[in-house]
Structures are given as structure tokens and as C-alpha cells.
Design a protein around this motif. Structure first.
Motif, PDB file in Angstrom:
ATOM      1  N   HIS A 167      -1.599  13.132 -11.342  1.00 21.86           N
ATOM      2  CA  HIS A 167      -1.477  11.839 -10.184  1.00 21.86           C
ATOM      3  C   HIS A 167      -2.986  11.597  -9.526  1.00 21.86           C
ATOM      4  N   SER A 168      -3.809  12.250 -10.319  1.00 25.40           N
ATOM      5  CA  SER A 168      -5.361  11.969  -9.831  1.00 25.40           C
ATOM      6  C   SER A 168      -5.769  10.612  -9.962  1.00 25.40           C
ATOM      7  N   ASN A 209       0.897  -1.172   0.046  1.00 26.68           N
ATOM      8  CA  ASN A 209      -0.079   0.069   0.097  1.00 26.68           C
ATOM      9  C   ASN A 209       0.850   1.317  -0.011  1.00 26.68           C
ATOM     10  N   GLN A 210       2.025   1.413   0.511  1.00 23.97           N
ATOM     11  CA  GLN A 210       2.861   2.331   0.681  1.00 23.97           C
ATOM     12  C   GLN A 210       3.499   2.664  -0.626  1.00 23.97           C
ATOM     13  N   VAL A 211       3.840   1.454  -1.418  1.00 25.71           N
ATOM     14  CA  VAL A 211       4.516   1.715  -2.877  1.00 25.71           C
ATOM     15  C   VAL A 211       3.488   2.221  -3.823  1.00 25.71           C
ATOM     16  N   PHE A 212       2.028   1.873  -3.533  1.00 26.54           N
ATOM     17  CA  PHE A 212       1.056   2.317  -4.486  1.00 26.54           C
ATOM     18  C   PHE A 212       0.418   3.676  -4.290  1.00 26.54           C
ATOM     19  N   ASN A 213       0.612   3.918  -3.180  1.00 27.22           N
ATOM     20  CA  ASN A 213       0.133   5.222  -2.443  1.00 27.22           C
ATOM     21  C   ASN A 213       1.258   6.375  -2.239  1.00 27.22           C
ATOM     22  N   MET A 214       2.408   6.147  -2.704  1.00 26.99           N
ATOM     23  CA  MET A 214       3.410   7.127  -2.461  1.00 26.99           C
ATOM     24  C   MET A 214       3.431   8.215  -3.364  1.00 26.99           C
ATOM     25  N   PRO A 215       3.553   9.370  -2.729  1.00 27.72           N
ATOM     26  CA  PRO A 215       3.296  10.764  -3.529  1.00 27.72           C
ATOM     27  C   PRO A 215       4.601  10.765  -4.472  1.00 27.72           C
ATOM     28  N   PHE A 216       4.518  11.342  -5.668  1.00 25.24           N
ATOM     29  CA  PHE A 216       5.398  11.755  -6.407  1.00 25.24           C
ATOM     30  C   PHE A 216       5.286  13.160  -6.949  1.00 25.24           C
ATOM     31  N   THR A 217       4.904  13.954  -6.036  1.00 20.93           N
ATOM     32  CA  THR A 217       4.802  15.214  -6.446  1.00 20.93           C
ATOM     33  C   THR A 217       6.333  15.946  -6.383  1.00 20.93           C
TER      34      THR A 217
END
Length: 281
Positions: A142-143, A119-127
């Protein structure tokens, strides 16, 4: 005697007057007694007949019950024994409870161990954008919502600029700008759709994990079929992304080839000028 009616006579019985009834009253009293006797006989008939009929029906039911207990009952007991043996075979050989609990424990352990990290990998922010325009563009990218495609197109034009007017650039440059922008926007829109599809695949995978953790014997074919369907859907999304990447790469190759063509045309023009200059003398 004169005051009494003619159809009645006054007699003395033990010193008391006695008025005799007429024939009509005697007839009415006889009819009433006969009716009462008939009613009593009918009531006795209705009371006695069901008793005999009830005895006959009881004998019929007794024969039916004995047939069920003796003939059908033995067959049912044998079927019950076969079902118990089959159930014992499933519980001891085909689907032993210890092995099922071990498999369920392994699934639960895998979910608890790797679920949080995934879940951390899939929801990691890339901004990483700093200025307001690129930040808005990045948030739209990223929406993970296909409904943001119109906003993506507007933000793309704001950040990358619009195509110059007709007199501001050469026709070939305007065409190449339009082609490059179209390919870029197409692939970015595809990423939004693919991200949304990936979320659906992840939800399906989580549901399947929960089902496997509480699955019962005999449900493996259904879970396998569901996994195959989810795999095919995932493969379709991957093929769509690969097609978008191939289109982008093909557009880049064609764009580079445009410069080769222009250089070749420019070189031919220079050669023509040089040849004309040399032959003029």
C-alpha cells in the motif's frame, strides 16, 4: 634722457611724462581686436542659425502630426470601433459573463461537494494483517511507491517461503513453484507502479479542476487537449493492469493444466502396470 632706452622717448602731456609704445605693441593690439571681433561674429552666427533651422524643423513636425491626426487617425478610430464591437459581441453572445459565472459556480460546487468524499475513497486504509510479517508486506503493497519493489520482493520471499532445494522436491514441482512466484511478484510490482501512476493522474485531475474554476473564454480547447492527454495516460495504466491480470490468469490456467497432465501420466503408468500384471500369467 640718457637713462631711457633708445627706442622710447620721454614727452610731456599736460605736464606728465608719456612713453610712446613701439610698432610691435601696436601690431599686437590690432591682432587682438580683430580676433575678438571675429569671435563675436561667430557666436552670433551660431546663435542665429539654429533659430532658423528650428523653425524649419517645427514646420516639418507640424505637417507630420497633422498627417497622423487627419489620415492615420481616422483609420485608427475606425479600427478601434471595430475592436469595441467585437469585444461587445464576445461579452454578450459568444462568452456572456453570466453564463461563465454560472459554469464556474457549478464547478466550484462540484469540487466542494464531492472532493472530500473522493479523497476519502482514494486514501482509505485497507490494512488488515495481524502478524508482523504480513503487516510489513501489506504496508509495502500500500506504499504506492515503485521504489519499494526490492523490499516487496524480499518480503514476498519471507512470507510465502523460498523454493525448496533440488533434492527436497521433484523438478516439476520446483518449476511450478518458480513460475507461480514469478507471476505473483510481477503482478504485485505492477500494482505498485499502477498506484503511483494513479496518484499522478489524480494530481492532474485536481489541477484541471482548479483551472476550470478560473478559466477564461477561449481556454476550453487547451483544457480539452490537456484532459485528452490525461485520459490517454490513464488508459495506458489500465491497459498495463489488464495485461498483468491476463498474465496471471494465463499462468493459473497453465498451472491447473499441469495437474491434468500429471494425472494423465500417472493413469498411463497404472494402466501399464495393470496390463503387465494381467499378462504375466
Amino acid at each position: 634722457m640718457k637713462d631711457m632706452p633708445q627706442n622710447q622717448q620721454r614727452l610731456l602731456l599736460n605736464g606728465e611724462p608719456y612713453i610712446a609704445e613701439d610698432k610691435r605693441n601696436r601690431r599686437r593690439g590690432g591682432h587682438r581686436r580683430r580676433r575678438i571681433v571675429a569671435c563675436i561674429l561667430l557666436i552670433e552666427a551660431f546663435v542665429l542659425v539654429p533659430k532658423y533651422a528650428h523653425g524649419q524643423f517645427l514646420s516639418v513636425f507640424d505637417s507630420i502630426f497633422s498627417s497622423i491626426q487627419n489620415d492615420i487617425g481616422s483609420s485608427l478610430s475606425q479600427i478601434n470601433q471595430i475592436m469595441q464591437q467585437t469585444q461587445k459581441l464576445y461579452q454578450t453572445t459568444l462568452a456572456p459573463l453570466a453564463a461563465l459565472n454560472q459554469a464556474r459556480g457549478f464547478v466550484a460546487y462540484s469540487i466542494n461537494s464531492f472532493g472530500g468524499q473522493m479523497n476519502q475513497v482514494f486514501n482509505m486504509p485497507f490494512t488488515s494483517a495481524v502478524t508482523p510479517g504480513p503487516q510489513q508486506f501489506e504496508s509495502i503493497l500500500h506504499s504506492r511507491l515503485s521504489s519499494e519493489i526490492p523490499a516487496l520482493q524480499a518480503s514476498f520471499t519471507t512470507n510465502y517461503g523460498a523454493i525448496p532445494q533440488v533434492n527436497a522436491a521433484s523438478p516439476q514441482d520446483r518449476v511450478m513453484m518458480d513460475v507461480d512466484d514469478a507471476l505473483g511478484q510481477e503482478n504485485l510490482k505492477t500494482t505498485l507502479i499502477a498506484d503511483q501512476g494513479a496518484d499522478v493522474i489524480l494530481q492532474t485531475a485536481n489541477q484541471m479542476e482548479n483551472q476550470v474554476a478560473v478559466s477564461t473564454p477561449g481556454s476550453n480547447p487547451f483544457l480539452t487537449a490537456q484532459a485528452q492527454v490525461a485520459n490517454l495516460r490513464c488508459q495506458a495504466y489500465m491497459q498495463k493492469m489488464l495485461a498483468a491480470e491476463l498474465r496471471q490468469e494465463a499462468g493459473r490456467v497453465a498451472h491447473d493444466n499441469v495437474f491434468v497432465k500429471r494425472r494423465t501420466a500417472a493413469t498411463g503408468g497404472i494402466n501399464s502396470l495393470i496390463t503387465g500384471a494381467l499378462t504375466a500369467h
